[in-house]
Write a protein that holds these residues in place. Sequence first.
Motif, PDB file in Angstrom:
ATOM      1  N   MET A 280       0.929  -1.099   0.131  1.00 41.84           N
ATOM      2  CA  MET A 280      -0.024  -0.090   0.008  1.00 41.84           C
ATOM      3  C   MET A 280       0.982   1.284  -0.054  1.00 41.84           C
ATOM      4  SD  MET A 280      -2.869   1.266   2.925  1.00 41.84           S
ATOM      5  CE  MET A 280      -3.108  -0.567   3.340  1.00 41.84           C
ATOM      6  N   SER A 281       0.912   1.961  -1.209  1.00 43.69           N
ATOM      7  CA  SER A 281       1.741   3.353  -1.151  1.00 43.69           C
ATOM      8  C   SER A 281       0.938   4.226  -0.631  1.00 43.69           C
ATOM      9  CB  SER A 281       2.135   3.286  -2.427  1.00 43.69           C
ATOM     10  OG  SER A 281       1.199   3.886  -3.440  1.00 43.69           O
ATOM     11  N   GLY A 282       1.609   5.356  -0.402  1.00 39.46           N
ATOM     12  CA  GLY A 282       0.682   6.500   0.051  1.00 39.46           C
ATOM     13  C   GLY A 282       1.725   7.919  -0.370  1.00 39.46           C
ATOM     14  N   TYR A 283       1.200   8.895   0.226  1.00 36.44           N
ATOM     15  CA  TYR A 283       2.146  10.137  -0.354  1.00 36.44           C
ATOM     16  C   TYR A 283       2.274  10.986   1.083  1.00 36.44           C
ATOM     17  CZ  TYR A 283      -2.909  12.008   0.350  1.00 36.44           C
ATOM     18  OH  TYR A 283      -4.051  12.335   0.788  1.00 36.44           O
TER      19      TYR A 283
ATOM     20  N   ASP B 167      -2.095  14.936  -2.952  1.00 40.92           N
ATOM     21  CA  ASP B 167      -2.671  13.673  -3.388  1.00 40.92           C
ATOM     22  C   ASP B 167      -2.334  13.497  -5.165  1.00 40.92           C
ATOM     23  OD1 ASP B 167      -3.467  11.103  -4.207  1.00 40.92           O
ATOM     24  OD2 ASP B 167      -5.443  11.061  -2.969  1.00 40.92           O
TER      25      ASP B 167
ATOM     26  N   ILE C  52       2.454  10.786   6.399  1.00 42.56           N
ATOM     27  CA  ILE C  52       2.216   9.813   5.105  1.00 42.56           C
ATOM     28  C   ILE C  52       0.887   9.247   5.243  1.00 42.56           C
ATOM     29  CG2 ILE C  52       2.868   7.550   4.063  1.00 42.56           C
ATOM     30  CD1 ILE C  52       5.409   8.330   6.238  1.00 42.56           C
TER      31      ILE C  52
ATOM     32  N   THR D  56      -2.096   7.109   3.603  1.00 40.60           N
ATOM     33  CA  THR D  56      -2.629   5.699   2.710  1.00 40.60           C
ATOM     34  C   THR D  56      -4.104   5.797   2.772  1.00 40.60           C
ATOM     35  OG1 THR D  56      -2.224   4.351   4.517  1.00 40.60           O
ATOM     36  CG2 THR D  56      -0.490   4.719   2.982  1.00 40.60           C
TER      37      THR D  56
ATOM     38  N   TYR E   7      -7.421   3.330   1.466  1.00 36.77           N
ATOM     39  CA  TYR E   7      -7.881   1.907   1.034  1.00 36.77           C
ATOM     40  C   TYR E   7      -9.519   2.211   1.091  1.00 36.77           C
ATOM     41  CZ  TYR E   7      -7.666   1.531   6.098  1.00 36.77           C
ATOM     42  OH  TYR E   7      -7.611   1.546   7.548  1.00 36.77           O
TER      43      TYR E   7
ATOM     44  N   LYS F  23      -8.924   6.657   5.180  1.00 36.14           N
ATOM     45  CA  LYS F  23      -7.395   7.116   4.920  1.00 36.14           C
ATOM     46  C   LYS F  23      -6.567   7.174   6.278  1.00 36.14           C
ATOM     47  CE  LYS F  23      -8.069  10.229   1.116  1.00 36.14           C
ATOM     48  NZ  LYS F  23      -7.998  11.794   0.647  1.00 36.14           N
TER      49      LYS F  23
END
Length: 149
Positions: free
Chosen positions: A1-4, A48, A92, A94, A96, A118
């Motif tokens: 799971m990537s994030g910003y 994002d 950070i 993430t 889903y 989030k």
Amino acid sequence: MSGYLFHVEPGHVLAFARAVGDDDLAAEVPAPGTVVPVTFPVAAVQFDPAHMRGMRASGALAASSSTAGGSVLHAEQEFEYFAPVRVGDQLIVTEYEGSSWCKHSRRAGCLTFREIVKDYRDVTGELVLRSRMVLVDTEFPVSNEDRRL
């Protein structure tokens, strides 16, 4: 799971405080360590890259409907804090999918409710905040002029 990465910048907090009418926080640029308003993390969407690519004149949600011809409505937003968010934090984020469910409406047809979750974690990986947003996809477009009974 990537994030910003979401930088909690003083100028961004100041602009948010002015926009929501927080006179105390909007009086001057907040110092590092200042606790931000509880709804400020929604401003993370500006960082994002996936969301900003989806921006349309009619709104970012318009392109995210799972039903052809329907509408997307933002029905609910919830914030669950595990620690305060402060000016200077680097979080950070993430995202889903959460729960989903359906109901029926005479006016809008089938309503599909979708939860988007989030997680906001600090640079050590500790969970600081979890937000839950509920979107509703309608089968038929919803407008003030169109009243299905």
